[in-house]
Design a protein around this motif. Structure first.
Motif, mmCIF file in Angstrom:
data_model
loop_
_atom_site.group_PDB
_atom_site.id
_atom_site.type_symbol
_atom_site.label_atom_id
_atom_site.label_comp_id
_atom_site.label_asym_id
_atom_site.label_seq_id
_atom_site.Cartn_x
_atom_site.Cartn_y
_atom_site.Cartn_z
ATOM 1 N N TYR A 62 0.832 -1.206 0.000
ATOM 2 C CA TYR A 62 0.000 0.000 0.000
ATOM 3 C C TYR A 62 0.865 1.252 0.000
ATOM 4 C CZ TYR A 62 -3.965 2.982 1.209
ATOM 5 O OH TYR A 62 -4.947 3.954 1.210
ATOM 6 N N ASP A 63 0.546 2.185 -0.908
ATOM 7 C CA ASP A 63 1.235 3.470 -1.049
ATOM 8 C C ASP A 63 2.705 3.324 -1.458
ATOM 9 O OD1 ASP A 63 -0.733 5.338 -0.792
ATOM 10 O OD2 ASP A 63 -0.464 5.666 1.359
ATOM 11 N N HIS A 64 3.026 2.228 -2.116
ATOM 12 C CA HIS A 64 4.369 2.054 -2.679
ATOM 13 C C HIS A 64 4.303 2.175 -4.193
ATOM 14 C CE1 HIS A 64 8.139 0.303 -3.969
ATOM 15 N NE2 HIS A 64 7.482 -0.641 -4.620
ATOM 16 N N ALA A 65 5.226 2.958 -4.765
ATOM 17 C CA ALA A 65 5.264 3.104 -6.223
ATOM 18 C C ALA A 65 6.440 2.292 -6.756
ATOM 19 C CB ALA A 65 5.366 4.569 -6.600
ATOM 20 N N ASP A 66 7.506 2.954 -7.200
ATOM 21 C CA ASP A 66 8.658 2.228 -7.750
ATOM 22 C C ASP A 66 9.965 2.679 -7.112
ATOM 23 O OD1 ASP A 66 7.653 0.385 -9.910
ATOM 24 O OD2 ASP A 66 6.740 2.249 -10.587
ATOM 25 N N TYR A 67 9.891 3.130 -5.870
ATOM 26 C CA TYR A 67 11.068 3.474 -5.094
ATOM 27 C C TYR A 67 11.367 2.289 -4.199
ATOM 28 C CZ TYR A 67 14.108 6.365 -2.069
ATOM 29 O OH TYR A 67 15.166 6.890 -1.362
#
Length: 319
Positions: free
Chosen positions: A160-165
């Protein structure tokens, strides 16, 4: 032995922000080296996703001035996910760990310290997770949260709330290279690899310079890819909906027969039109979802390359 870190930075038309953030990435590498957390062989690898401005020239200039900078260029624009993948696959045999991060400076670069610490503690994947969405507009914040909930409801495993970092070890990347999907949704694919993982929380900032290259259209396309590439639950929902409508239709047929036999039927077009419109709408939605999956199959079966590297900075050895 200290691990070699490669920071993977996808770039598309970033001439306004690249001169600023490149210094931030370089300083972070040097700080981590001074703290004896990473090897002095660590590098920043820029991936130019077919930019139309001077982004590639800036990358070449940076690489010529400092050996910490490397660069590869795609033969054309193929999208953010493909650019990240190109960088990861190109770097996996040269390093022990990678950290992928966008070029715009919005992701907190200082979170890399905690990511590297987690790797030293035995984690193979470390997800960068936003601690809040205060910098987002109300629309973006609401739709993003709704989207993550939708992904979970559809059976897609994401953070949850993770993109591509994220930090990913070369060990994970070696296994990830066996994933041959053409339709990429990396934030949903890495959890499928397994291995020990954890999350690092950070505050997301405003873009340092330039403008976003991810408009609503691309965000919606990525959202559809995320669901249709990793879940077949929408097909199950269509089947369930079809069964329910068939059952209701069967009940309606029995009711109409009973009414006709009792001689109480009243001719009318409103009810018939409503039923036809309902069934027609459901069928079109069903056909659309099926078409989306068939389109994905079509692209996967062709097996076209997910990225093509056309140029490299002079000191970056071709694999």
């Amino acid at each position: 032995m200290l691990p070699v870190l490669y920071i993977i930075v996808p770039c598309y038309n970033e001439e306004a922000v690249l001169p600023i953030t490149s210094e931030l990435f370089l300083n972070k590498l040097r700080d981590l080296e001074k703290e004896w957390k990473i090897s002095q062989e660590s590098r920043v690898l820029f991936v130019d996703d077919g930019s139309k401005d001077s982004t590639w020239q800036i990358i070449c200039d940076l690489a010529a001035k400092d050996p910490h900078f490397k660069g590869i260029r795609q033969s054309r624009n193929r999208g953010h996910q493909n650019a990240v993948l190109a960088g990861l696959m190109d770097a996996k045999d040269h390093c022990d760990i990678t950290i992928s991060i966008d070029c715009d400076g919005q992701d907190d670069i200082n979170a890399m310290d905690a990511m590297v610490d987690a790797y030293h503690d035995g984690c193979e994947i470390v997800y960068g997770v936003r601690s809040s969405r205060d910098t987002d507009t109300f629309f973006k914040r609401t739709t993003a949260r709704g989207y993550y909930k939708l992904l979970k409801a559809m059976g897609v495993e994401t953070v949850y709330d993770h993109a591509d970092y994220r930090l990913v070890s070369s060990r994970v990347l070696q296994e990830f290279s066996n994933f041959k999907e053409v339709n990429l949704f990396l934030r949903g694919m890495f959890p499928l690899v397994g291995f020990k993982s954890t999350s690092v929380f950070y505050e997301r900032k405003e873009r340092i310079a330039g403008k976003s290259h991810y408009p609503l259209r691309k965000m919606l396309a990525l959202a559809v890819d995320g669901i249709t590439s990793l879940s077949i639950k929408p097909l199950h929902l269509i089947t369930g909906l079809g069964v329910c409508i068939a059952a209701l239709s069967f009940i309606g047929v029995i009711w109409s027969v009973v009414v006709a036999l009792c001689g109480a039927s009243v001719p009318g077009w409103a009810s018939m039109t409503s039923i036809i419109c309902l069934l027609g709408g459901v069928q079109l939605v069903g056909i659309g979802v099926l078409g989306e999956y068939i389109g994905k199959i079509y692209l996967e079966v062709k097996g076209r390359p997910r990225y093509i590297i056309s140029e490299r900075t002079q000191d970056w050895e071709a694999l």
